[in-house]
Each structure stands twice: as C-alpha cells, then as structure tokens.
Scaffold this active site. Structure first.
Site, PDB file in Angstrom:
ATOM      1  N   LYS A  60      36.974  53.428  27.063  1.00 49.69           N
ATOM      2  CA  LYS A  60      37.907  53.071  28.136  1.00 49.69           C
ATOM      3  C   LYS A  60      39.292  53.636  27.823  1.00 49.69           C
ATOM      4  CE  LYS A  60      39.400  48.933  30.705  1.00 49.69           C
ATOM      5  NZ  LYS A  60      39.260  47.462  30.820  1.00 49.69           N
ATOM      6  N   SER A  81      37.880  45.631  35.232  1.00 45.48           N
ATOM      7  CA  SER A  81      38.553  46.915  35.211  1.00 45.48           C
ATOM      8  C   SER A  81      37.806  48.017  34.444  1.00 45.48           C
ATOM      9  CB  SER A  81      39.932  46.736  34.585  1.00 45.48           C
ATOM     10  OG  SER A  81      39.806  46.298  33.248  1.00 45.48           O
ATOM     11  N   SER A  90      36.630  41.809  32.480  1.00 48.75           N
ATOM     12  CA  SER A  90      36.562  43.254  32.738  1.00 48.75           C
ATOM     13  C   SER A  90      35.472  44.030  32.038  1.00 48.75           C
ATOM     14  CB  SER A  90      37.900  43.903  32.404  1.00 48.75           C
ATOM     15  OG  SER A  90      38.752  43.754  33.497  1.00 48.75           O
TER      16      SER A  90
HETATM   17  N1  GLN Z   1      39.899  41.019  37.009  1.00 44.95           N
HETATM   18  C1  GLN Z   1      40.750  40.357  36.086  1.00 44.95           C
HETATM   19  C2  GLN Z   1      42.181  40.713  36.356  1.00 44.95           C
HETATM   20  O1  GLN Z   1      42.400  41.413  37.273  1.00 44.95           O
HETATM   21  C3  GLN Z   1      40.342  40.674  34.688  1.00 44.95           C
HETATM   22  C4  GLN Z   1      40.825  41.972  34.208  1.00 44.95           C
HETATM   23  C5  GLN Z   1      40.436  42.256  32.790  1.00 44.95           C
HETATM   24  O2  GLN Z   1      39.598  41.566  32.211  1.00 44.95           O
HETATM   25  N2  GLN Z   1      41.085  43.254  32.229  1.00 44.95           N
HETATM   26  O3  GLN Z   1      43.070  40.321  35.676  1.00 44.95           O
END
Ligand code: GLN
Length: 480
Positions: free
Chosen positions: A81, A156, A180
């Site tokens: 990532k 994400s 994410s």
């Molecule tokens: N979807 C969650 C957010 O927008 C989690 C994001 C993540 O785990 N990086 O914060």
C-alpha cells in the site's frame, strides 16, 4: 482457474521453487504479464517496480541454483500500500501533497519482507491518506472491483485487495485504522487481517490515527495470511508501541481442534444488515454447528457509539499527524512571498476534499474549549466499548459478524454523502478502538456474484485462534 503461476498462493510457489520446477524470474514475469493485462481496467497500482523486481528475482534464482536455503517468501511478488515507506520508491499516500516524496528508508515491515526475500512488485492505490471506504478518494483515480468493474473494491486498501483478487500480486500489505484491510478484503473476496495493535511495527507507515493504525496482510487464503504475518510481526525498537513477545509461527495454529470452541454472535451486529449478507453468515454458523462448535448470542451494548467515537478520535489524530505536510519537508511546495502564504497554498492545493474535511473536523474537536466535550469524551466511551468486548470474551473465545453491513456498492453511490460512507464502517471500527485483532474471510457471494466477507474478532493477541477458526471455515466449502 488456469495453471498460470499468478493464480497460486505463496506456499505452492515456494514448493515449486524449492523443487526447482520454476524460477523466481518465471514467478515475477507471470505477475508482470497479469498486471499488464489487468491494470488498464482495474487501476490497482500507483507505481510498478518491474525492473527491481526482475533483478531481485535473478538474485534469488542464483541462491536456489547454489542450493542455498530460501525462506517461505523468497521470490514471492508482493504489492505494498502506498502509505508504507519504501526506500528509493515514491510513496504518495495517493495525495498530491506527497508528490515527489521518495523515502530515504524502508518501513520495518518492508525491511523484514526484503530480508525474507519477498519481491516488491509495486505500490498500490488507496484513499488519500487512508481516509475512506471505497478507494474513490485517490488523486490517481478510482480502483475497480475485479469481480465487477462498476463496483468499488472497498477502501482504503482497495488497491492492495484488488491486486490480490485479480492475481496481479501474490500477496499484499494494507493498513487498517477503522477497517481498511478487512472491508476491502470483504469486497474483493480475499483474506485480510488487522493484527493486535503493537504486534506489527508502524515504523515507516505514514500515520493516519496513531492509536488505531495497524499494518496487516491481504492474501488469497488463510494459510498465506499466517505466512505473511510470520514475516512482518515481532518487536521493533523503532516503534514505541511495539509489543515484546516471543516469535510465533502462526501456521502452527491452523490445524488446531476447534470442536470445543465457543463462538459469540453479537446481536447488535446483525441489526440492519443486508439480507444476503446475513444469510451468508448464518449459513456458515450452521456449518460450524455441524463441527460441534458452540454458538451463543452475546451483546455489545455500546455499539451504537462506535462510529461517532471512531470519527472523533480518528479525525483528531489525523489533523495532528497531517500538520507536518506544509511544503517544507515533504513533497509538494507552492511558492509564496510569505511563509504562511506558502503553507496555505501548499495545503489548499495538495490535499483532496476528504482530507480537508477530516483536518477541519479533527482541528475543531481538539480546539481549546471543545477538547473535553469531544476528544476526551470519545476516549471515555472508547473504554466502555473495550469493556463490552472484554465482557463478551469472558464468555466466548471469538466473535463472528459480517465484515460490512452490505455487499460492495457501486462506484459513485456514496461519494456525495460522506455520512453514509462513514456508516459503512460500523462493524469494523471497534476492533481498532479496542486494539484487538480481527480478520475478514470470503463467504458466499451475492446472486450477482459479488463477494461477501465474514469477520472473526478475537481478544488481545488471539491471532492463532482467529486463524485456526478462519482456516476451518475456509474448508467448509458446502456452506460457503
Ligand atoms: N473507512 C474508515 C475511514 O474512512 C477506515 C479507514 C482506514 O481504516 N484507514 O476512516
């Protein structure tokens, strides 16, 4: 499934390499071929590192030719990532503000992978700074779901999960602050684990919310997840929150007997869930009962506060972490006569809408006069949420829930409505608030062929038990 190498899990490739039936170069070339075929549609990668990958493969092949021992990850292509620092390779967090930033060092996880002989094939797309659940908030365009290009891959870590689901990479690393890793794993039909806070070093992970962030594996199956966790976990003196514990081989737990296990079903996590998702999970529970696993209902009474608590804490920490991106040390710099003018122009141009929204929300929650009402209060409720889980784990070993309340949604469906996007994290954020581990594994698909994920949540350091239950569920084919 055809017989191309890119379709294989890492342990199958490892055994073929050891028997000298294939070369590491063949493995890398197979993934490169697949990436070239799939990328124009999927857009899982921000940066591809084919030249270094091929050079690394040749070095592994030399070792194998000389009969030197190789580790389970030697010669295995992995995607990373793009919020994890890679020495000499641009690391963007999918944000304009980091354009041109080339880290002078490797994150600890990257160093460990390289030491184990893994081959970095590229850096994957993501929501900007990991803010999102759909991979639509990237300055490099949206990643598409390999199962249906009209749908989001989740986020994400959507680029990482899509790269594994489409077999462009054999393994991948993502990060999970509120779901994410698990939610994109669920949307793309792959395995994704958020480890216990502190067992995988965060050194070199560009911080979103430091008290919630964890790096973890995204893989084709549960065995690969255990193998990748073996390589990246363990104490690191560069991370102050790293846990000291003896080295564990997580593959040893996979075959453990689960017949006396007690599993909890948190009733709040099944309210308002999509029908097909619920049916898919219920079907697996039926399969587990046939293995004599005991299933009982439990309650997590503070579940309704998880989303507000998470978004206050996550945005507060993000606003503080992102203050360092001001045009001085990293990436983009927009010139101006005054210092403040330079900050303003750089940050206005460099950050996307979602990043700005989070910085504003977090700065507000932390501002003097509001701190007690928001951040401090959220931290107090966070303790109550953790206590709910501790109470549940005094009765059962693990919890089973859906990973996401819905199957994958369509591209564009939630972008105009941030609140509905935030609500889709309802089943994952609590494991980050508690710091406890959780995995998503593929379950049945919807009628339209879209993946559904099942989540297993465990107590502190229960990765062995989680992986064992996940491995047994994976084998319950007729119930999946
Ligand atoms: N979807 C969650 C957010 O927008 C989690 C994001 C993540 O785990 N990086 O914060």
């Amino acid at each position: 499934m055809n017989n191309e190498i890119y379709n294989f899990p890492s342990y199958k490739i490892h055994s073929l390499l050891k028997k000298k039936e294939i070369k590491a170069e063949d493995v890398v070339l197979s993934c490169i071929k697949r990436i070239e075929e799939k990328e124009p549609k999927i857009n899982a990668f921000i940066t591809k590192t084919f030249d270094t990958a091929l050079a690394d493969a040749k070095a592994i092949d030399k070792k194998i030719a000389k009969d030197e021992p190789i580790s389970p990850l030697s010669g295995i292509p992995i995607s990373i990532k793009d919020n994890i620092c890679t020495k000499g390779i641009e690391t963007t967090c999918a944000s304009h503000i980091l354009s041109g930033f080339i880290p002078p060092y490797d994150a600890t996880v990257v160093k460990r992978l390289k030491d184990a002989g893994a081959i970095i094939i590229g850096k994957t797309n993501m929501d900007e700074f990991a803010f999102g659940s759909s991979c639509e908030h990237s300055c490099f365009g949206t990643t598409k779901n390999p199962h249906n290009l009209d749908y989001v891959p989740g986020g994400s870590s959507g680029g990482s999960s899509a790269s594994v689901a489409s077999c462009e990479a054999i393994l991948s690393l993502g990060s999970d602050t509120g779901g994410s890793i698990r939610q994109p794993a669920s949307f793309c039909g792959v395995v994704g684990l958020k480890p216990t806070y502190g067992i995988v070093s965060r050194y070199g992970l560009i911080a979103f919310a430091s008290s919630l962030d964890q790096i973890g594996p995204l893989t084709k199956d549960v065995r690969d997840c255990a193998i990748l966790l073996n390589a990246i976990s363990g104490f690191d003196e560069n991370d102050e929150t790293s846990i000291k514990q003896p080295k564990i081989d997580y593959t040893n737990s996979l075959d453990n007997d689960i017949s006396k296990m007690k599993i909890g079903i948190p009733k709040e996590y099944f309210e308002g869930i999509d029908g097909e998702v619920k049916d898919a999970i219920m079907n697996v529970l039926k399969g587990l009962s046939s293995l004599n696993v005991e299933i009982i209902e439990v309650s997590l009474p503070h579940s309704q506060y998880a989303i507000p608590v998470y978004y206050i804490i996550a945005c507060s920490e993000a606003s503080s972490n992102l203050a360092r991106f001001d045009g001085v040390q990293y990436g983009l710099r927009e010139e101006d006569k005054s210092l403040f003018g330079m900050y303003r122009k750089t940050r206005s141009k460099g950050f996307g809408d979602e990043a700005k929204r989070r910085i504003i929300l977090g700065t507000y929650a932390l501002s003097s006069g509001y701190y007690d009402a928001y951040y401090l209060k959220a931290q107090k409720v966070r303790s109550l949420i953790r206590k709910d889980f501790d109470d549940a784990f005094s009765k059962v070993s693990l919890l089973i829930t859906p990973t996401s309340p819905t199957p994958p949604f369509k591209i564009g469906e939630k972008t105009e409505d941030p609140l509905s996007m935030y609500l889709s994290d309802i089943l994952t954020v609590s494991s980050n608030l508690t710091g406890y581990p959780a995995i998503s594994i593929p379950c049945k698909k919807t009628k339209e062929g879209l993946p559904i994920g099942l989540q297993i949540i465990g107590h502190y350091l229960s990765e062995g038990e989680i992986l064992s239950l996940a491995y047994h569920i994976e084998k319950l084919e007729k119930f999946l």
